[in-house]
Motif scaffolding. Structure first.
Motif, short mmCIF file in Angstrom:
data_model
loop_
_atom_site.label_atom_id
_atom_site.label_comp_id
_atom_site.label_asym_id
_atom_site.label_seq_id
_atom_site.Cartn_x
_atom_site.Cartn_y
_atom_site.Cartn_z
N ASP A 539 21.28 -27.54 28.13
CA ASP A 539 20.26 -26.68 28.71
C ASP A 539 20.06 -25.46 27.83
O ASP A 539 20.61 -25.37 26.72
N SER A 540 19.27 -24.51 28.29
CA SER A 540 18.94 -23.32 27.49
C SER A 540 20.17 -22.47 27.18
O SER A 540 20.18 -21.70 26.22
N ASP A 541 21.22 -22.58 28.00
CA ASP A 541 22.45 -21.83 27.77
C ASP A 541 23.44 -22.57 26.88
O ASP A 541 24.54 -22.08 26.62
N GLY A 542 23.07 -23.79 26.46
CA GLY A 542 23.97 -24.56 25.61
C GLY A 542 24.95 -25.42 26.38
O GLY A 542 25.79 -26.09 25.78
N ASN A 722 29.26 -23.45 43.00
CA ASN A 722 28.16 -24.41 43.08
C ASN A 722 27.76 -24.88 41.69
O ASN A 722 27.23 -24.09 40.90
N PRO A 723 28.02 -26.13 41.33
CA PRO A 723 27.65 -26.61 39.98
C PRO A 723 26.16 -26.88 39.85
O PRO A 723 25.67 -27.15 38.77
N TRP A 724 25.41 -26.83 40.95
CA TRP A 724 23.96 -27.07 40.87
C TRP A 724 23.29 -25.87 40.21
O TRP A 724 22.46 -25.99 39.34
N THR A 725 23.63 -24.67 40.71
CA THR A 725 23.16 -23.45 40.07
C THR A 725 24.39 -22.67 39.65
O THR A 725 25.51 -23.05 39.96
N LYS A 726 24.20 -21.58 38.97
CA LYS A 726 25.36 -20.80 38.53
C LYS A 726 25.69 -19.71 39.53
O LYS A 726 26.56 -18.89 39.30
N GLY A 727 24.97 -19.65 40.67
CA GLY A 727 25.25 -18.68 41.71
C GLY A 727 26.26 -19.22 42.69
O GLY A 727 26.73 -20.34 42.57
N LYS A 728 26.60 -18.42 43.70
CA LYS A 728 27.57 -18.84 44.70
C LYS A 728 27.06 -18.53 46.10
O LYS A 728 27.76 -18.01 46.94
N ARG A 729 25.80 -18.86 46.33
CA ARG A 729 25.22 -18.59 47.64
C ARG A 729 25.68 -19.63 48.65
O ARG A 729 25.85 -20.79 48.33
#
Length: 851
Positions: A539-542, A722-729
Motif C-alpha cells: 500500500d502507500s505506506d509500504g 484492528n488490522p482492517w484499518t490502523k485505528g482502534k475504534r
C-alpha cells in the motif's frame, strides 16, 4: 484460474461438473467413490453406433497402404468365461501372431499400476508406440494410446445394454464396470494432451470400442470378435497407421526432453529465489545458529551458576518481512513443486485471438463475442509458447471442461504466469472467459485477473454431440479447446491470515462483482471457495496487504432484462439445461430449481456461504461437530422424485434466518464465533445481519413461509487492534435481532420488504462489510488449524460400497493432493461444467493463487 487456479462438479439433473467431482476436502475419495461420481457425471452422455460405421467415421483406412485380409480364425483359441488373466493372454497372443499392430505393441498391465498414480489404479492393458512401451509391464497413463479392459462374462460384465433405450446397464456389477473404464479414460485425458481417446472393452467373446471426448462417448454395439474378428482387427491396424493428430494427440502440446534448453530453463527458474528472500533466509539461519550456541552457553552457565545469556527473538517486523517475501515467492515455489519426475514437461502454444469486434479480429470458432478488446493486446493472431509440467489444479472426469491450471513460464519474458487449459462450452451466446475479462477491464472493473493472451486451439472441438439426438432427455454440448493466460498467480483463500483479512478479501471480490454488474451488466454465477484468490500488494505506506481477486468468469452471463412477475411467458430460461455453479455455494433457490435464471441475489447468497465455509473451517466457533455440520450444510441434498434439491440445513438457514442445531440434551444452539479468550467475534455481526435479509427475501419470493428463531448478538466486545484499518475504534453497529417464535404462516410485512430490498443491489452488503471491518476491534490471532483435516468423511448421497476387483485401492485414504502446494481442499476448476450434483464439502478444489 478457474482452472477451479480449479484454481480449481457434471450428469443428469444430479450430474456433477468436473469442478464438483474434485471439491474442497481434506480427504480424497476412495477409488470406488470416485468411480461412482464419474459414472454419474457421464450419465446420459453416450451414443450407440454400429461397429462398421464407427470404423468409417473415426479410423479411416489408409489410402497408400492396402489393408490386410483378416482370417476368421485369428481368435479361435479365445474362450469366454475363463479368468481375466487367461482371456487377456489368449487375445494378446492372437494380436501378436497376426501382426495386427505394426510399430506398436499391446501389453498386459493388470498387476502393476503406474508408479506415478497415487490412486494406484491398474488398467488391464494398453497399446503403446514401440519406443515408449513401459518396462516391467507397468501401466503408463502418459504414454498409453488405447486402453484395454478385460472381463470374463459375456453379459454380466457388459457395461452397456444394447436392448435398453437408456443404453447404460443398470445392474450393480455392470454399473461398477462402467465407472471403472470411465476412470481409466479420465486418467489418460488428465495425463496427456489429447482431443479424444479410445478404449477397447473385451468381455468374454464380445467387445466394444469406445471413443471418448469432452462431450461424451460414442460406443459401438457389442460384437463377437471371435466370430467376426474384422472389427477389432481393422480398428487396431488402422489406428496404428494414423498420424498422431488423428490418434487424438494435441499437436500444440510438445513434450520437452530431459537435457534440452527448455528443460534446463525450467530448472533454473524454479531454483532462482529473489535476492530479498535469500538475504532473509541467510539472516534467519544466522539467528538460529546464534540461538543454538546461546542455548548451549545457557546450559553451561546454569551448571556454573553464571548469568545466562538470553536468546535473540525474532521481531514482529522481521517476521512480517519474512512472510511478505514468502508471499512474493509463492509462484516460484508452486512452479518448483510442479517439476516432479512423475509428470512429463510440455511446451504449450496459445493462439492469441482478440474479440470478434476488436480491430483486426475475426470470430473465433463457434463462439463469436461482442465484447470489445481493452487494447492491451495487439490485434490479429499471434502465437505464444509456455512451459509447464504438473498441473497446479486438475479436474477429473471425461465429459465436461476438463480444466487444468498450470503455473507456467512465458517463453518470451521468462515470467511465471497462470495458464488455464480447458474445453469450454461452445455456444453462440457464451462468451469466452478471456473476452469477458477484457470487456470488464475496459469498463474499469477492479480486482479481476489480467489477461495476457487467450484463444481457441484451432480445429479442436468435440464431435460426440453431433451424433446425439437434439431432442434427447440429456442433450450433449459442443466443447472447444481453449487456453487462457493470466498475469496473476493468486494464493488460495484458505491462506487468509485472520478473520478480519477473510472479510476484507471477500469485500474486494464483492467490489469486483458489483463493478461487473453495474458497469458491464455481467453476472459471475459461480461465486465459490475456489474462485476467490488472494494477491499481495504494497500500500502507500509500504505495507504488504492481501487483496481479493475474483476469478473464473467462464460461467458468467449478461443479466436478463427484468420482467414483471406476472409476465412469465417472456422470462428467459437457463441457456444450458443444467444447474450452473458449485453445489456447496449455490443459493437455495437455484438448487431447488435447475431451470432458474440466476440473478444478483443468488450470487450475494453465495458470498455468504463462502464466508461461512472458511470461517467454520478456520475460526473458533461453538459447533461441536464442524465436519458433520459442513457435510450437512454444504453438501446436503434432498432427492425429490429423482432430482437433487437443496439440503435441509441450508434451507433452514434461509427460511428461518438463523443457523442452529439441536444438542444432545435437546436444547437448541445457534452458531457464533469467538476468539481464544471466548469473546464473541465480529463475524457474528456480519452473519447475524445478513441472515434476516435473506429470510425476508425468501419470504417474499417463495410460495411458503417458515418462521423461526434468529440469532441474538451482543456487539459489545473488547478485541485487540484492528488490522482492517490502523485505528482502534470500537464498533457501534448492532446486528439485527429477532426473537420471534411464530408458528403461523404470515404474509410478508413492510419490514420484510425493507430487509429484502437490501439484497437488490450490492450497496448494503458492501457497506456492512466495510463498517464491520473498520468499526470493530478484531482479534489479531484468531485463525486455527483446519477443523476438517483428519476427521472429514462425508457422504452427501447414500452410497453402495464398491470394491474394485482389481485391488485398485492400495491405501485408498491417501491424499492424492500431497504434491500440491496446499494440503487443504481445493476449489473448483473450476466449478467447471454447468451440471452439478451434491458433493462432499471436502471435495471442493482450490486452485492456485490465481488461476
Amino acid at each position: 484460474m478457474s482452472g477451479n487456479q480449479k484454481h480449481g462438479p457434471d450428469s443428469k439433473n444430479n450430474a456433477a461438473s468436473t469442478r464438483n467431482i474434485n471439491a474442497h476436502t481434506s480427504q480424497t475419495p476412495k477409488v470406488a467413490l470416485l468411480r461412482r461420481d464419474l459414472r454419474e457425471a457421464m450419465s446420459g452422455k453416450y451414443v450407440k453406433m454400429d461397429p462398421q460405421k464407427f470404423l468409417n467415421k473415426f479410423v479411416e483406412a489408409p489410402i497408400a497402404t492396402k489393408e490386410p485380409t483378416w482370417k476368421k480364425t485369428i481368435f479361435n483359441k479365445v474362450v469366454g468365461g475363463v479368468k481375466e488373466a487367461d482371456l487377456c493372454e489368449s487375445v494378446l497372443k492372437a494380436i501378436d501372431k497376426a501382426n495386427i499392430c505394426p510399430g506398436h505393441k499391446v501389453i498386459s498391465t493388470p498387476d502393476r499400476a503406474d508408479p506415478h498414480d497415487d490412486s494406484r489404479q491398474k488398467v488391464d492393458g494398453g497399446l503403446y508406440p514401440e519406443e515408449r512401451v513401459p518396462v516391467d509391464n507397468r501401466n503408463s497413463w502418459a504414454d498409453q494410446l488405447v486402453s484395454f479392459e478385460w472381463k470374463r462374462e459375456d453379459v454380466a460384465d457388459d457395461p452397456f445394454d444394447d436392448s435398453s433405450a437408456e443404453f447404460e446397464a443398470t445392474s450393480e456389477k455392470r454399473q461398477k464396470n462402467r465407472g471403472q473404464i470411465i476412470s481409466y479414460a479420465s486418467e489418460v485425458l488428465l495425463r496427456q494432451h489429447r482431443c479424444f481417446h479410445f478404449t477397447i472393452v473385451i468381455f468374454g467373446v464380445y467387445a466394444r470400442i469406445i471413443r471418448w471426448d469432452r462431450s461424451g462417448a460414442i460406443v459401438t454395439e457389442k460384437f463377437n470378435y471371435k466370430a467376426q474378428p474384422r472389427y477389432l482387427c481393422r480398428f487396431l491396424w488402422r489406428f496404428c497407421q494414423l498420424s498422431p493428430e488423428k490418434q487424438g494427440l494435441d499437436l500444440t502440446a510438445v513434450r520437452i526432453e530431459e537435457g534440452s534448453d527448455e528443460w534446463n530453463l525450467m530448472d533454473t527458474i524454479a531454483a532462482t529465489k529473489s535476492d530479498e528472500l535469500i538475504a532473509l533466509e541467510k539472516a534467519r539461519l544466522e539467528k538460529m545458529t546464534k540461538n543454538s550456541k546461546t542455548t548451549k552457553r545457557r546450559t553451561r552457565s546454569k551448571k556454573q551458576k553464571e548469568t545466562p545469556q538470553e536468546e535473540e527473538q525474532e521481531t514482529p517486523q522481521e517476521k512480517q518481512a519474512w512472510l511478505d517475501a514468502q508471499h512474493a515467492d509463492f509462484a516460484r515455489q508452486c512452479f518448483e513443486e510442479s517439476l516432479t519426475s512423475d509428470w512429463p514437461r510440455w511446451r504449450l502454444t496459445v493462439c492469441d485471438e482478440p474479440a470478434a469486434d476488436a480491430p483486426g479480429g475475426d470470430p473465433p470458432n463457434g463462439g463469436a463475442s461482442d465484447c470489445s478488446s481493452s487494447g492491451a493486446r495487439p490485434s490479429g493472431k499471434t502465437s505464444r509458447d509456455f512451459l509447464v509440467c504438473k498441473p497446479y489444479f486438475k479436474a477429473p472426469g471425461v465429459a465436461g471442461r476438463g480444466t487444468r491450471g498450470y503455473i507456467a513460464i512465458d517463453c518470451e519474458t521468462h515470467e511465471l504466469v497462470f495458464l488455464k487449459d480447458a474445453w469450454r462450452v461452445d455456444l453462440d451466446d457464451i462468451k469466452r472467459e478471456g473476452d469477458v475479462l477484457e470487456h470488464l477491464a475496459s469498463k474499469g472493473a477492479q480486482n479481476i485477473p489480467t489477461v495476457l493472451c487467450h484463444g481457441d486451439v484451432r480445429g479442436q472441438c468435440t464431435v460426440t454431440y453431433k451424433f446425439k439426438n437434439i431432442e434427447a432427455a440429456h442433450p450433449m454440448k459442443k466443447h472447444a479447446h481453449y487456453r487462457l493466460v493470466e498475469k496473476e498467480v493468486g494464493c488460495p483463500l484458505s491462506d487468509f491470515e485472520n478473520g478480519c483479512c477473510l472479510l476484507r478479501i471477500l469485500r474486494d471480490c464483492l467490489f469486483a462483482h458489483r463493478d461487473a454488474v453495474e458497469k458491464a451488466n455481467i453476472l459471475h454465477r459461480d461465486i465459490s471457495a475456489g474462485n476467490i484468490l488472494v494477491i499481495y500488494k504494497k500500500d502507500s505506506d509500504g505495507d504488504v496487504i492481501p487483496y481479493g481477486l475474483l476469478n473464473d468468469w467462464e460461467l458468467s452471463k449478461e443479466l436478463p432484462t427484468p420482467m414483471p412477475d406476472s409476465d412469465t411467458s417472456q422470462r428467459p430460461s437457463a441457456r444450458q439445461p443444467d444447474r450452473t455453479g458449485t453445489w456447496q455455494f449455490m443459493s437455495a433457490a437455484s438448487l431447488n430449481d435447475a431451470t432458474k435464471q440466476m440473478i444478483v441475489q443468488d450470487d450475494l447468497e453465495s458470498f455468504l456461504y463462502v464466508l461461512l465455509y472458511f470461517a467454520l473451517r478456520f475460526l473458533p466457533n461453538n459447533h461441536p461437530d464442524v465436519p458433520g455440520f459442513m457435510r450437512e450444510f454444504f453438501d446436503g441434498a434432498r432427492d425429490i422424485n429423482g432430482v437433487y434439491q437443496c439440503g435441509r440445513a441450508k434451507m433452514d438457514a434461509m427460511y428461518q434466518g438463523t443457523i442452529r442445531w439441536v444438542e444432545l440434551d435437546g436444547t437448541t444452539s445457534h452458531l457464533h464465533f469467538k476468539d481464544k479468550s471466548a469473546k464473541k467475534h465480529p463475524l457474528d455481526v456480519v452473519i447475524l445481519e445478513l441472515l434476516p435479509w435473506f429470510k425476508a427475501y425468501y419470504k417474499l419470493t417463495t410460495k411458503f413461509n417458515i418462521h423461526g428463531v434468529a440469532l441474538i448478538t451482543d456487539p459489545s466486545q473488547g478485541f485487540e487492534r484492528n488490522p482492517w484499518t490502523k485505528g482502534k475504534r470500537h464498533m457501534n453497529r448492532e446486528a439485527a435481532q429477532t426473537n420471534q417464535t411464530d408458528t403461523d404462516v404470515k404474509a410478508p410485512t413492510d419490514e420484510d420488504a425493507e430487509l429484502a430490498a437490501k439484497l437488490s443491489s450490492h450497496d448494503e452488503m458492501c457497506k456492512l462489510f466495510d463498517d464491520v471491518g473498520s468499526e470493530c476491534i478484531w482479534p489479531t490471532i484468531d485463525k486455527t488449524s483446519d477443523q476438517l483435516l483428519g476427521s472429514f468423511h462425508s457422504e452427501a448421497l447414500p452410497v453402495v460400497p464398491e470394491c474394485p476387483e482389481d485391488a485398485d485401492q492400495a491405501n485408498p485414504d491417501a491424499d492424492s493432493r500431497k504434491h500440491q502446494k496446499t494440503p487443504e481442499p481445493v476449489p473448483d476448476d473450476e466449478p467447471s461444467e454447468a451440471k452439478v450434483v451434491p458433493r462432499r464439502a471436502g471435495d471442493m478444489t482450490l486452485r492456485p493463487r490465481k488461476k
